[in-house]
Design a protein around this motif. Structure first.
Motif, PDB file in Angstrom:
ATOM      1  N   LEU A 148     -52.585 -35.576  32.066  1.00 13.24           N
ATOM      2  CA  LEU A 148     -53.692 -34.636  31.939  1.00 13.24           C
ATOM      3  C   LEU A 148     -54.779 -35.226  31.057  1.00 13.24           C
ATOM      4  CD1 LEU A 148     -51.465 -31.520  31.225  1.00 13.24           C
ATOM      5  CD2 LEU A 148     -52.543 -32.114  33.385  1.00 13.24           C
ATOM      6  N   PRO A 149     -56.041 -35.117  31.456  1.00  7.28           N
ATOM      7  CA  PRO A 149     -57.129 -35.642  30.628  1.00  7.28           C
ATOM      8  C   PRO A 149     -57.158 -34.943  29.263  1.00  7.28           C
ATOM      9  CG  PRO A 149     -57.936 -34.998  32.804  1.00  7.28           C
ATOM     10  CD  PRO A 149     -56.527 -34.525  32.691  1.00  7.28           C
ATOM     11  N   GLY A 150     -57.290 -35.724  28.213  1.00  7.31           N
ATOM     12  CA  GLY A 150     -57.389 -35.170  26.872  1.00  7.31           C
ATOM     13  C   GLY A 150     -56.063 -34.889  26.196  1.00  7.31           C
ATOM     14  N   ILE A 151     -54.955 -35.088  26.888  1.00  8.79           N
ATOM     15  CA  ILE A 151     -53.633 -34.846  26.304  1.00  8.79           C
ATOM     16  C   ILE A 151     -52.905 -36.181  26.244  1.00  8.79           C
ATOM     17  CG2 ILE A 151     -51.415 -33.697  26.604  1.00  8.79           C
ATOM     18  CD1 ILE A 151     -52.855 -31.387  27.846  1.00  8.79           C
ATOM     19  N   GLU A 152     -52.518 -36.567  25.024  1.00 11.31           N
ATOM     20  CA  GLU A 152     -51.907 -37.879  24.848  1.00 11.31           C
ATOM     21  C   GLU A 152     -50.506 -37.959  25.455  1.00 11.31           C
ATOM     22  OE1 GLU A 152     -50.764 -40.691  21.113  1.00 11.31           O
ATOM     23  OE2 GLU A 152     -52.664 -39.627  21.055  1.00 11.31           O
ATOM     24  N   ARG A 153     -49.715 -36.909  25.276  1.00 15.76           N
ATOM     25  CA  ARG A 153     -48.349 -36.957  25.819  1.00 15.76           C
ATOM     26  C   ARG A 153     -48.384 -36.779  27.331  1.00 15.76           C
ATOM     27  NH1 ARG A 153     -45.455 -32.367  26.944  1.00 15.76           N
ATOM     28  NH2 ARG A 153     -46.624 -30.439  26.789  1.00 15.76           N
ATOM     29  N   GLN A 154     -47.358 -37.272  27.989  1.00 17.29           N
ATOM     30  CA  GLN A 154     -47.262 -37.169  29.442  1.00 17.29           C
ATOM     31  C   GLN A 154     -46.052 -36.301  29.775  1.00 17.29           C
ATOM     32  OE1 GLN A 154     -47.187 -41.198  30.841  1.00 17.29           O
ATOM     33  NE2 GLN A 154     -49.321 -41.521  30.362  1.00 17.29           N
ATOM     34  N   PRO A 155     -46.254 -35.003  30.023  1.00 17.18           N
ATOM     35  CA  PRO A 155     -45.132 -34.100  30.242  1.00 17.18           C
ATOM     36  C   PRO A 155     -44.295 -34.503  31.452  1.00 17.18           C
ATOM     37  CG  PRO A 155     -47.226 -32.999  30.692  1.00 17.18           C
ATOM     38  CD  PRO A 155     -47.541 -34.360  30.182  1.00 17.18           C
ATOM     39  N   CYS A 156     -42.978 -34.331  31.314  1.00 16.22           N
ATOM     40  CA  CYS A 156     -42.044 -34.671  32.374  1.00 16.22           C
ATOM     41  C   CYS A 156     -40.904 -33.653  32.337  1.00 16.22           C
ATOM     42  CB  CYS A 156     -41.516 -36.083  32.161  1.00 16.22           C
ATOM     43  SG  CYS A 156     -40.513 -36.679  33.507  1.00 16.22           S
ATOM     44  N   LYS A 157     -40.494 -33.150  33.477  1.00 16.75           N
ATOM     45  CA  LYS A 157     -39.448 -32.128  33.555  1.00 16.75           C
ATOM     46  C   LYS A 157     -38.455 -32.504  34.643  1.00 16.75           C
ATOM     47  CE  LYS A 157     -38.055 -27.804  32.753  1.00 16.75           C
ATOM     48  NZ  LYS A 157     -37.729 -27.234  31.493  1.00 16.75           N
ATOM     49  N   LYS A 158     -37.166 -32.459  34.315  1.00 20.43           N
ATOM     50  CA  LYS A 158     -36.113 -32.722  35.295  1.00 20.43           C
ATOM     51  C   LYS A 158     -35.553 -31.380  35.760  1.00 20.43           C
ATOM     52  CE  LYS A 158     -31.988 -35.500  36.001  1.00 20.43           C
ATOM     53  NZ  LYS A 158     -31.054 -36.444  35.367  1.00 20.43           N
ATOM     54  N   LEU A 159     -35.502 -31.180  37.071  1.00 20.88           N
ATOM     55  CA  LEU A 159     -35.056 -29.917  37.651  1.00 20.88           C
ATOM     56  C   LEU A 159     -33.870 -30.130  38.573  1.00 20.88           C
ATOM     57  CD1 LEU A 159     -38.556 -28.574  38.755  1.00 20.88           C
ATOM     58  CD2 LEU A 159     -37.312 -27.953  36.695  1.00 20.88           C
ATOM     59  N   GLU A 160     -33.079 -29.084  38.731  1.00 22.66           N
ATOM     60  CA  GLU A 160     -32.017 -29.094  39.730  1.00 22.66           C
ATOM     61  C   GLU A 160     -32.669 -29.043  41.109  1.00 22.66           C
ATOM     62  OE1 GLU A 160     -28.707 -29.409  39.201  1.00 22.66           O
ATOM     63  OE2 GLU A 160     -29.267 -29.724  37.109  1.00 22.66           O
ATOM     64  N   PRO A 161     -32.116 -29.699  42.091  1.00 23.78           N
ATOM     65  CA  PRO A 161     -32.733 -29.726  43.432  1.00 23.78           C
ATOM     66  C   PRO A 161     -32.498 -28.438  44.203  1.00 23.78           C
ATOM     67  CG  PRO A 161     -30.738 -31.015  43.442  1.00 23.78           C
ATOM     68  CD  PRO A 161     -30.951 -30.565  42.028  1.00 23.78           C
ATOM     69  N   SER A 162     -33.371 -27.463  43.976  1.00 21.92           N
ATOM     70  CA  SER A 162     -33.247 -26.171  44.652  1.00 21.92           C
ATOM     71  C   SER A 162     -34.639 -25.618  44.931  1.00 21.92           C
ATOM     72  CB  SER A 162     -32.466 -25.197  43.774  1.00 21.92           C
ATOM     73  OG  SER A 162     -32.604 -23.890  44.256  1.00 21.92           O
ATOM     74  N   PRO A 163     -35.013 -25.462  46.186  1.00 20.29           N
ATOM     75  CA  PRO A 163     -36.328 -24.895  46.496  1.00 20.29           C
ATOM     76  C   PRO A 163     -36.518 -23.510  45.887  1.00 20.29           C
ATOM     77  CG  PRO A 163     -35.358 -25.848  48.460  1.00 20.29           C
ATOM     78  CD  PRO A 163     -34.303 -25.871  47.389  1.00 20.29           C
ATOM     79  N   LEU A 214     -39.531 -22.394  43.166  1.00 17.76           N
ATOM     80  CA  LEU A 214     -40.442 -21.260  43.365  1.00 17.76           C
ATOM     81  C   LEU A 214     -40.335 -20.268  42.214  1.00 17.76           C
ATOM     82  CD1 LEU A 214     -40.021 -20.616  47.186  1.00 17.76           C
ATOM     83  CD2 LEU A 214     -41.991 -21.602  46.014  1.00 17.76           C
ATOM     84  N   ARG A 215     -39.123 -20.068  41.709  1.00 16.44           N
ATOM     85  CA  ARG A 215     -38.926 -19.138  40.595  1.00 16.44           C
ATOM     86  C   ARG A 215     -39.638 -19.677  39.349  1.00 16.44           C
ATOM     87  NH1 ARG A 215     -34.042 -17.637  41.524  1.00 16.44           N
ATOM     88  NH2 ARG A 215     -33.106 -19.588  40.882  1.00 16.44           N
ATOM     89  N   LYS A 216     -39.510 -20.977  39.069  1.00 16.70           N
ATOM     90  CA  LYS A 216     -40.198 -21.575  37.925  1.00 16.70           C
ATOM     91  C   LYS A 216     -41.706 -21.404  38.054  1.00 16.70           C
ATOM     92  CE  LYS A 216     -37.128 -23.779  35.337  1.00 16.70           C
ATOM     93  NZ  LYS A 216     -36.868 -23.396  33.983  1.00 16.70           N
ATOM     94  N   ARG A 217     -42.212 -21.608  39.259  1.00 24.65           N
ATOM     95  CA  ARG A 217     -43.651 -21.459  39.504  1.00 24.65           C
ATOM     96  C   ARG A 217     -44.085 -20.028  39.233  1.00 24.65           C
ATOM     97  NH1 ARG A 217     -48.354 -23.617  42.076  1.00 24.65           N
ATOM     98  NH2 ARG A 217     -49.795 -21.974  41.590  1.00 24.65           N
ATOM     99  N   ALA A 218     -43.292 -19.063  39.696  1.00 23.81           N
ATOM    100  CA  ALA A 218     -43.633 -17.657  39.486  1.00 23.81           C
ATOM    101  C   ALA A 218     -43.600 -17.312  37.999  1.00 23.81           C
ATOM    102  CB  ALA A 218     -42.667 -16.764  40.261  1.00 23.81           C
ATOM    103  N   GLU A 219     -42.626 -17.829  37.248  1.00 19.97           N
ATOM    104  CA  GLU A 219     -42.550 -17.574  35.810  1.00 19.97           C
ATOM    105  C   GLU A 219     -43.775 -18.124  35.094  1.00 19.97           C
ATOM    106  OE1 GLU A 219     -38.917 -19.387  34.595  1.00 19.97           O
ATOM    107  OE2 GLU A 219     -37.653 -17.854  35.547  1.00 19.97           O
ATOM    108  N   ASN A 220     -44.210 -19.312  35.479  1.00 23.19           N
ATOM    109  CA  ASN A 220     -45.386 -19.917  34.854  1.00 23.19           C
ATOM    110  C   ASN A 220     -46.655 -19.150  35.184  1.00 23.19           C
ATOM    111  OD1 ASN A 220     -43.873 -21.902  33.615  1.00 23.19           O
ATOM    112  ND2 ASN A 220     -44.214 -23.395  35.239  1.00 23.19           N
ATOM    113  N   ASP A 221     -46.735 -18.588  36.385  1.00 25.43           N
ATOM    114  CA  ASP A 221     -47.919 -17.822  36.774  1.00 25.43           C
ATOM    115  C   ASP A 221     -48.023 -16.527  35.975  1.00 25.43           C
ATOM    116  OD1 ASP A 221     -48.707 -19.732  38.547  1.00 25.43           O
ATOM    117  OD2 ASP A 221     -47.985 -18.688  40.331  1.00 25.43           O
ATOM    118  N   LEU A 222     -46.880 -15.987  35.534  1.00 29.25           N
ATOM    119  CA  LEU A 222     -46.898 -14.740  34.786  1.00 29.25           C
ATOM    120  C   LEU A 222     -47.254 -14.933  33.330  1.00 29.25           C
ATOM    121  CD1 LEU A 222     -43.700 -13.035  36.257  1.00 29.25           C
ATOM    122  CD2 LEU A 222     -46.080 -12.532  36.798  1.00 29.25           C
ATOM    123  N   ASP A 223     -47.111 -16.138  32.812  1.00 27.85           N
ATOM    124  CA  ASP A 223     -47.418 -16.423  31.394  1.00 27.85           C
ATOM    125  C   ASP A 223     -48.895 -16.401  31.125  1.00 27.85           C
ATOM    126  OD1 ASP A 223     -44.775 -16.611  30.801  1.00 27.85           O
ATOM    127  OD2 ASP A 223     -44.703 -18.797  30.990  1.00 27.85           O
TER     128      ASP A 223
END
Length: 65
Positions: free
Chosen positions: A37-52, A56-65
């Motif tokens: 991301l421009p302006g952010i020094e760290r490079q975020p990385c996330k390991k997920l279990e392989p489940s569609p 989608l649930r993670k995406r929905a949780e982030n949209d609600l924040d």
């Protein structure tokens, strides 16, 4: 001259100061999601279990924040 459908070459220059870069690596054992991301020094990385459904649930949780 590049071929019209040559996806190995970019047609425009990459401006790293104004471009969000997302990388997704999918395998049967795990999914890895990272970004630059421009302006952010760290490079975020996330390991997920392989489940569609969980992705989608993670995406929905982030949209609600």
């Amino acid at each position: 001259m590049p071929q019209p459908n040559d996806l190995s070459r970019s047609l425009v220059a990459l401006d790293q100061n104004s471009t969000i870069i997302a990388v997704v690596e999918l395998s049967q054992s795990s999914w890895l999601v990272g970004g630059v991301l421009p302006g952010i020094e760290r490079q975020p990385c996330k390991k997920l279990e392989p489940s569609p459904k969980s992705a989608l649930r993670k995406r929905a949780e982030n949209d609600l924040d």
